[in-house]
Each structure stands twice: as structure tokens, then as C-alpha cells.
Scaffold this motif. Structure first.
Motif, PDB file in Angstrom:
ATOM      1  N   VAL A  64      35.369  30.513  40.924  1.00 21.62           N
ATOM      2  CA  VAL A  64      34.610  29.571  41.756  1.00 21.62           C
ATOM      3  C   VAL A  64      35.143  29.560  43.184  1.00 21.62           C
ATOM      4  CG1 VAL A  64      34.108  27.111  42.077  1.00 21.62           C
ATOM      5  CG2 VAL A  64      33.874  28.145  39.824  1.00 21.62           C
ATOM      6  N   THR A  65      36.429  29.826  43.352  1.00 22.43           N
ATOM      7  CA  THR A  65      37.029  29.871  44.680  1.00 22.43           C
ATOM      8  C   THR A  65      36.322  30.877  45.577  1.00 22.43           C
ATOM      9  OG1 THR A  65      39.180  29.156  43.883  1.00 22.43           O
ATOM     10  CG2 THR A  65      39.176  30.371  45.928  1.00 22.43           C
ATOM     11  N   ASP A  66      35.874  31.995  45.006  1.00 17.68           N
ATOM     12  CA  ASP A  66      35.145  32.990  45.799  1.00 17.68           C
ATOM     13  C   ASP A  66      33.735  32.525  46.151  1.00 17.68           C
ATOM     14  OD1 ASP A  66      36.937  35.093  46.322  1.00 17.68           O
ATOM     15  OD2 ASP A  66      36.769  35.824  44.267  1.00 17.68           O
ATOM     16  N   LEU A  67      33.306  31.409  45.585  1.00 15.26           N
ATOM     17  CA  LEU A  67      31.988  30.850  45.889  1.00 15.26           C
ATOM     18  C   LEU A  67      32.061  29.641  46.818  1.00 15.26           C
ATOM     19  CD1 LEU A  67      30.364  31.048  42.328  1.00 15.26           C
ATOM     20  CD2 LEU A  67      29.920  32.559  44.266  1.00 15.26           C
ATOM     21  N   ILE A  68      33.040  28.762  46.619  1.00 14.77           N
ATOM     22  CA  ILE A  68      33.088  27.514  47.392  1.00 14.77           C
ATOM     23  C   ILE A  68      34.178  27.524  48.453  1.00 14.77           C
ATOM     24  CG2 ILE A  68      32.214  26.221  45.399  1.00 14.77           C
ATOM     25  CD1 ILE A  68      35.039  25.026  45.096  1.00 14.77           C
ATOM     26  N   GLY A  69      35.068  28.491  48.411  1.00 16.85           N
ATOM     27  CA  GLY A  69      36.138  28.552  49.397  1.00 16.85           C
ATOM     28  C   GLY A  69      37.486  28.167  48.834  1.00 16.85           C
ATOM     29  N   ARG A  70      38.533  28.691  49.464  1.00 20.13           N
ATOM     30  CA  ARG A  70      39.901  28.483  48.983  1.00 20.13           C
ATOM     31  C   ARG A  70      40.363  27.038  49.202  1.00 20.13           C
ATOM     32  NH1 ARG A  70      37.943  33.274  47.964  1.00 20.13           N
ATOM     33  NH2 ARG A  70      39.021  35.102  48.801  1.00 20.13           N
ATOM     34  N   ARG A  71      39.993  26.458  50.343  1.00 22.95           N
ATOM     35  CA  ARG A  71      40.489  25.139  50.706  1.00 22.95           C
ATOM     36  C   ARG A  71      40.069  24.072  49.696  1.00 22.95           C
ATOM     37  NH1 ARG A  71      38.715  20.644  53.488  1.00 22.95           N
ATOM     38  NH2 ARG A  71      40.290  19.601  54.784  1.00 22.95           N
ATOM     39  N   LYS A  72      38.781  23.975  49.398  1.00 25.46           N
ATOM     40  CA  LYS A  72      38.292  22.969  48.463  1.00 25.46           C
ATOM     41  C   LYS A  72      38.903  23.159  47.077  1.00 25.46           C
ATOM     42  CE  LYS A  72      33.746  22.329  50.638  1.00 25.46           C
ATOM     43  NZ  LYS A  72      32.284  22.528  50.443  1.00 25.46           N
ATOM     44  N   ALA A  73      38.985  24.413  46.641  1.00 23.70           N
ATOM     45  CA  ALA A  73      39.502  24.681  45.303  1.00 23.70           C
ATOM     46  C   ALA A  73      40.968  24.295  45.189  1.00 23.70           C
ATOM     47  CB  ALA A  73      39.299  26.153  44.954  1.00 23.70           C
ATOM     48  N   LEU A  74      41.752  24.584  46.233  1.00 23.35           N
ATOM     49  CA  LEU A  74      43.186  24.280  46.171  1.00 23.35           C
ATOM     50  C   LEU A  74      43.431  22.779  46.181  1.00 23.35           C
ATOM     51  CD1 LEU A  74      46.030  25.418  46.050  1.00 23.35           C
ATOM     52  CD2 LEU A  74      46.040  25.550  48.554  1.00 23.35           C
ATOM     53  N   ILE A  75      42.723  22.052  47.020  1.00 28.99           N
ATOM     54  CA  ILE A  75      42.890  20.597  47.071  1.00 28.99           C
ATOM     55  C   ILE A  75      42.518  19.964  45.731  1.00 28.99           C
ATOM     56  CG2 ILE A  75      42.020  18.475  48.125  1.00 28.99           C
ATOM     57  CD1 ILE A  75      41.717  20.099  50.750  1.00 28.99           C
ATOM     58  N   ALA A  76      41.391  20.403  45.156  1.00 27.63           N
ATOM     59  CA  ALA A  76      40.961  19.851  43.864  1.00 27.63           C
ATOM     60  C   ALA A  76      41.967  20.164  42.768  1.00 27.63           C
ATOM     61  CB  ALA A  76      39.586  20.397  43.495  1.00 27.63           C
ATOM     62  N   SER A  77      42.532  21.368  42.787  1.00 19.30           N
ATOM     63  CA  SER A  77      43.513  21.754  41.774  1.00 19.30           C
ATOM     64  C   SER A  77      44.747  20.874  41.834  1.00 19.30           C
ATOM     65  CB  SER A  77      43.914  23.224  41.951  1.00 19.30           C
ATOM     66  OG  SER A  77      42.827  24.087  41.715  1.00 19.30           O
ATOM     67  N   VAL A  78      45.294  20.681  43.037  1.00 19.79           N
ATOM     68  CA  VAL A  78      46.511  19.881  43.193  1.00 19.79           C
ATOM     69  C   VAL A  78      46.269  18.431  42.782  1.00 19.79           C
ATOM     70  CG1 VAL A  78      48.189  18.986  44.857  1.00 19.79           C
ATOM     71  CG2 VAL A  78      47.469  21.379  44.969  1.00 19.79           C
ATOM     72  N   ALA A  79      45.150  17.864  43.225  1.00 19.20           N
ATOM     73  CA  ALA A  79      44.850  16.481  42.870  1.00 19.20           C
ATOM     74  C   ALA A  79      44.695  16.320  41.357  1.00 19.20           C
ATOM     75  CB  ALA A  79      43.579  16.023  43.588  1.00 19.20           C
ATOM     76  N   GLY A  80      44.002  17.259  40.724  1.00 21.10           N
ATOM     77  CA  GLY A  80      43.751  17.171  39.288  1.00 21.10           C
ATOM     78  C   GLY A  80      45.018  17.258  38.460  1.00 21.10           C
ATOM     79  N   PHE A  81      45.844  18.280  38.722  1.00 17.76           N
ATOM     80  CA  PHE A  81      47.025  18.412  37.850  1.00 17.76           C
ATOM     81  C   PHE A  81      48.038  17.305  38.099  1.00 17.76           C
ATOM     82  CE2 PHE A  81      48.757  21.595  41.075  1.00 17.76           C
ATOM     83  CZ  PHE A  81      49.933  20.940  41.383  1.00 17.76           C
ATOM     84  N   SER A  82      48.070  16.746  39.310  1.00 16.36           N
ATOM     85  CA  SER A  82      49.017  15.662  39.585  1.00 16.36           C
ATOM     86  C   SER A  82      48.652  14.395  38.824  1.00 16.36           C
ATOM     87  CB  SER A  82      49.072  15.386  41.086  1.00 16.36           C
ATOM     88  OG  SER A  82      49.561  16.519  41.784  1.00 16.36           O
ATOM     89  N   VAL A  83      47.366  14.070  38.753  1.00 17.37           N
ATOM     90  CA  VAL A  83      46.926  12.879  38.024  1.00 17.37           C
ATOM     91  C   VAL A  83      47.304  12.976  36.548  1.00 17.37           C
ATOM     92  CG1 VAL A  83      44.899  11.616  37.187  1.00 17.37           C
ATOM     93  CG2 VAL A  83      45.069  12.255  39.606  1.00 17.37           C
ATOM     94  N   PHE A  84      47.022  14.109  35.931  1.00 17.35           N
ATOM     95  CA  PHE A  84      47.273  14.234  34.493  1.00 17.35           C
ATOM     96  C   PHE A  84      48.757  14.414  34.176  1.00 17.35           C
ATOM     97  CE2 PHE A  84      42.726  15.366  34.712  1.00 17.35           C
ATOM     98  CZ  PHE A  84      42.255  14.367  33.867  1.00 17.35           C
ATOM     99  N   THR A  85      49.516  14.975  35.119  1.00 10.10           N
ATOM    100  CA  THR A  85      50.972  15.019  34.944  1.00 10.10           C
ATOM    101  C   THR A  85      51.547  13.612  34.934  1.00 10.10           C
ATOM    102  OG1 THR A  85      51.195  17.219  35.932  1.00 10.10           O
ATOM    103  CG2 THR A  85      53.139  15.802  35.984  1.00 10.10           C
ATOM    104  N   LEU A  86      51.063  12.769  35.827  1.00 12.52           N
ATOM    105  CA  LEU A  86      51.524  11.378  35.851  1.00 12.52           C
ATOM    106  C   LEU A  86      51.201  10.668  34.545  1.00 12.52           C
ATOM    107  CD1 LEU A  86      52.724   9.009  37.458  1.00 12.52           C
ATOM    108  CD2 LEU A  86      50.417   8.556  38.325  1.00 12.52           C
ATOM    109  N   LEU A  87      50.015  10.911  34.002  1.00 11.40           N
ATOM    110  CA  LEU A  87      49.622  10.268  32.746  1.00 11.40           C
ATOM    111  C   LEU A  87      50.484  10.719  31.570  1.00 11.40           C
ATOM    112  CD1 LEU A  87      45.725  10.286  33.097  1.00 11.40           C
ATOM    113  CD2 LEU A  87      47.270   8.328  33.319  1.00 11.40           C
ATOM    114  N   CYS A  88      51.060  11.925  31.663  1.00 11.40           N
ATOM    115  CA  CYS A  88      51.944  12.397  30.588  1.00 11.40           C
ATOM    116  C   CYS A  88      53.113  11.433  30.375  1.00 11.40           C
ATOM    117  CB  CYS A  88      52.489  13.787  30.907  1.00 11.40           C
ATOM    118  SG  CYS A  88      51.305  15.133  30.665  1.00 11.40           S
ATOM    119  N   ALA A  89      53.523  10.741  31.442  1.00 13.14           N
ATOM    120  CA  ALA A  89      54.649   9.819  31.330  1.00 13.14           C
ATOM    121  C   ALA A  89      54.334   8.638  30.427  1.00 13.14           C
ATOM    122  CB  ALA A  89      55.046   9.305  32.719  1.00 13.14           C
ATOM    123  N   ALA A  90      53.053   8.357  30.221  1.00 14.06           N
ATOM    124  CA  ALA A  90      52.663   7.216  29.387  1.00 14.06           C
ATOM    125  C   ALA A  90      52.144   7.649  28.020  1.00 14.06           C
ATOM    126  CB  ALA A  90      51.585   6.397  30.107  1.00 14.06           C
ATOM    127  N   ALA A  91      52.291   8.900  27.670  1.00 15.72           N
ATOM    128  CA  ALA A  91      51.749   9.404  26.405  1.00 15.72           C
ATOM    129  C   ALA A  91      52.380   8.667  25.217  1.00 15.72           C
ATOM    130  CB  ALA A  91      52.003  10.888  26.278  1.00 15.72           C
TER     131      ALA A  91
END
Length: 409
Positions: A64-91
Motif C-alpha cells: 500500500v505504501t507504493d500507492l499512498i506514499g511512504r509518509r502516511k504509511a510510516l506515521i500510521a504504522s508507528v501510531a498503530g503499534f505504539s497503541v497496542f504495545t501500551l495495551l499489552c501492559a494491561a493484558a
């Protein structure tokens, strides 16, 4: 290179690197405490869930990065994995923990190929090997920091605090990326001339996902694509197998927990040093011979770890093994970046990383199986050494005629 790209991309990869060793850091504690009635088998399942997420994320987001651009994909990736990493602390259970690891893995899998593609496209051609290995030092700096934090934080605050600490830097990084991260030239539509926008629409906008993936198998790069996938499978099997189970393998060899975690730290310090050397070597002698040599050296030094050495000797051997094992996989990414062109580079990187994640799944499973069977030391190092040798063979199979941009045979 734009002065903002490398530090922002490097920091994103640093947060990704946290994930590389966090399980290897917390698993010995969870297994010894008996929390959630965890066993090596259930720990392997949780680890595998995260790696499956990474595999799917790398393939999907990389394309999808080759379709929407590197910038949007990278920001979305970082935001997504950070949220779910934080939730791991409450598992509350190993099942929920594994599910959150899967969801975090989707973003983690997309982060690396996107960041590498962005940095490659801003780097001068003659320095792309160094640019790739330099950004990947962030991955292992993150791993080193996590191992250090594990030694300091877990005894006083517990393993859950480690996930909170790993997720919170995104609160600063994501806003900075939104404000400062530029887009790759191929995707800069705003402010571009009509002719440039037309080129973008033709070269990117009309490409379907299927056509992007199919472009990896066009004449001239078909064999390289398969070889890259095999090499990445072997490389990530080593990276995740060692980072997940090295402390437990060393404990099986008779080392105390503190020394075992210290060896995990040493392994990743070696990785940072190896990356700094590997990029320069690749730019000087060529990325193909450098990658073959790095995999071959990995096989030798992993085999050496099967020998019971004095304390100084084992730390030295683990350090040197780290120098070669991790940068061998990164050199595969550098090679991929030179073979594919701007229109499908992120797709090539994403699928190489995604298929490699299958190896990342197999690494912890292999280590867990050997530990369960009581064969982790020394047979684990023999098995990992064989995997490294197969990686060297795969890279050699790319062939000398494959050139940057997808040309050659």
C-alpha cells in the motif's frame, strides 16, 4: 538527503527495535513466576501471534505504501503499534496478550520496509548501503535499550512497566512526524507541476495491488525475488530465534539469569557495530558479496557458541556473532532496495520482509522446541549456524547480472 528523514525514520525504527527483544527479556520472568500458568509452548504461541501480525503488516502496508506514499504509511504504522504495545501492559491473560501482540505486529511489520524505502529514496545512490544499515542501527539501539531497561526496570517495577515505557515515546514522535516528515519525491503531488502530478498518477495511482506484486516477478527480477525471500526467511529466523530464546538457551547451558540477559544485550551491541561496518563494506565491495560474506561469517560464529567458553570468551563470541547475524539480514534489505525501482521498491521490501517474518515465526518455534526437548545447548547453535549457511547460498543465487532498477538477468 533531507535532514529530517534520517532522524525521524531512525527513531521510528528504534521504537520498532523495542519489539525485537522485549519478549526475550520478559519471557524468563514470566516462565519463572508461573504467571497465567505460562509454559514454553504457550509463550511460543504468543510470540508467533505477534510475528504473524508482522508478516501480514509487512506485505500489506509495504504494498500500500507504493500507492499512498511512504509518509502516511510510516506515521500510521508507528501510531498503530505504539497503541497496542501500551495495551499489552494491561493484558489479563496470555490469550489477550497474544492478541494484542498480533495487532501491534500489523504496524510493526509495515514500519521497517516503509522507513527503509523512504530513506533509500532520499539517499545518494553511492551511499544507499550505508543509509540502509545506518537507519537499522536504530532497530538495534532500541533492542539494546530494551535489554538494559529489562535489567533495571523488571526487578523494581515488573514486566508490565517495560511495555508502558516502550510505547510512550510515540506521544512525541508521531506529532513530530506529522509536522516534519517529508514525502518521497515520487509521491509529492501537492505543489508539484502538472507534469509531475501526471507522472505520479501514471506511475503509481493507476497501479493495483495485484500489479505491484506481479511486478516482482517480471523477467529480470523473478529469480532475485525468490532468492531474497529465502534469504530473508533465513535471516529473520536467526534474528528472532536468537533474540527470543538466547537468554533461556544460555540458562540451559548453566549461566545465571543476569548473565543470560547480559549476553542478550551484548548480542545487540554487536549488531549496532556490525551495521556500521556492513554498510561501508557493501558500498565499497558491492552489496552481493558483502551479504554472502556476512551470512557465512554468521554460520561460523554461531557454531562457535556451541563450545562452552570462559566468561570473557562467551561474551566476545556473542558480540562477534551479533556483528554478523543481524547486519546480514539488513544487507538483504539494502540489496532489495537496489534491485527494484521507485515504483515498486516498497512492495519489494514489504514482501521480502513479510516472507521473512515466516522465518521469524519459525525461529522462536525452533528455539522453543529445542528447549522443550532439552536440546537447546549445543544443538540450537548448530541449527542456527546451518540456517545462516543457507542464507548465504540464497543470496549467492541472486546472480551477478541483476542490476539496480530491475535490469539484468
Amino acid at each position: 538527503m533531507n535532514k529530517r528523514v534520517l532522524p525521524l525514520g531512525w527513531t521510528a525504527v528504534l521504537l520498532d527495535g523495542f519489539d525485537l527483544v522485549v519478549l526475550g527479556t520478559v519471557l524468563p520472568v514470566l516462565l519463572e513466576s508461573g504467571q497465567w500458568d505460562i509454559t514454553p509452548a504457550s509463550a511460543s504461541v504468543a510470540s508467533t501471534a505477534g510475528l504473524v501480525g508482522m508478516m501480514l503488516g509487512a506485505m500489506a502496508i509495504g504494498t500500500v505504501t507504493d500507492l499512498i506514499g511512504r509518509r502516511k504509511a510510516l506515521i500510521a504504522s508507528v501510531a498503530g503499534f505504539s497503541v497496542f504495545t501500551l495495551l499489552c501492559a494491561a493484558a489479563p491473560s496470555i490469550e489477550v496478550f497474544g492478541g494484542l501482540r498480533f495487532l501491534a505486529g500489523l504496524g510493526l511489520g509495515g514500519c521497517l520496509p516503509t522507513a527503509i524505502a523512504l530513506v533509500d529514496e532520499f539517499a545518494p545512490e553511492r551511499r544507499r548501503g550505508r543509509a540502509t544499515t545506518l537507519i537499522m542501527t536504530g532497530y538495534h539501539v532500541g533492542a539494546v535499550l530494551t535489554a538494559l531497561l529489562g535489567i533495571v526496570v523488571i526487578p523494581s517495577l515488573g514486566w508490565r512497566a517495560l511495555f508502558v515505557i516502550g510505547a510512550t515515546p510515540a506521544l512525541v514522535l508521531v506529532p513530530l512526524m506529522v509536522a516534519l516528515l517529508p514525502e518521497s519525491g515520487a509521491f509529492r503531488a501537492e505543489g508539484a507541476s502538472a507534469g509531475q502530478a501526471s507522472v505520479r498518477r501514471v506511475s503509481v495511482g493507476r497501479l493495483s495491488v495485484g500489479r505491484l506484486v506481479g511486478s516482482l516477478f517480471r523477467p529480470g527480477v523473478r529469480r532475485a525475488t525468490v532468492a531474497f525471500w529465502v534469504a530473508s526467511f533465513m535471516g529473520l529466523l536467526l534474528v528472532y530465534g536468537l533474540n527470543t530464546w538466547l537468554p533461556q538457551i544460555m540458562r540451559a547451558a548453566g549461566y545465571p539469569l543476569g548473565a543470560a540477559l547480559g549476553l542478550l544485550l551484548t548480542l545487540n551491541v554487536g549488531a549496532v557495530v556490525g551495521l556500521l561496518v556492513a554498510g561501508a563494506v557493501a558500498d565499497r565491495v558491492g552489496v552481493r558479496p558483502a551479504t554472502v560474506g556476512w551470512f557465512a561469517a554468521s554460520a561460523v560464529f554461531l557454531g562457535l557458541l556451541s563450545v562452552k567458553l570462559p566468561t570473557v570468551g562467551v561474551y566476545a563470541a556473542v558480540f562477534v556473532a551479533g556483528c554478523f547475524v543481524f547486519s546480514a539480514q539488513v544487507l538483504v534489505y539494502a540489496y532489495v532496495g537496489r534491485v527494484y525501482d521507485d515504483g515498486n521498491r516498497a512492495t519489494g521490501l514489504g514482501w521480502t520482509a513479510g516472507v521473512g517474518r515466516i522465518g521469524a515465526i519459525c525461529g522462536p518455534v525452533l528455539g522453543g522446541a529445542l528447549l522443550t526437548a532439552g536440546l537447546a545447548h549445543p544443538w540450537g547453535f548448530y541449527a542456527f549456524g546451518l540456517v545462516a549457511a543457507l542464507g548465504a547460498v540464497a543470496v549467492a543465487a541472486v546472480g551477478r547480472g541483476v542490476r539496480a532498477g530491475g535490469g539484468g538477468a
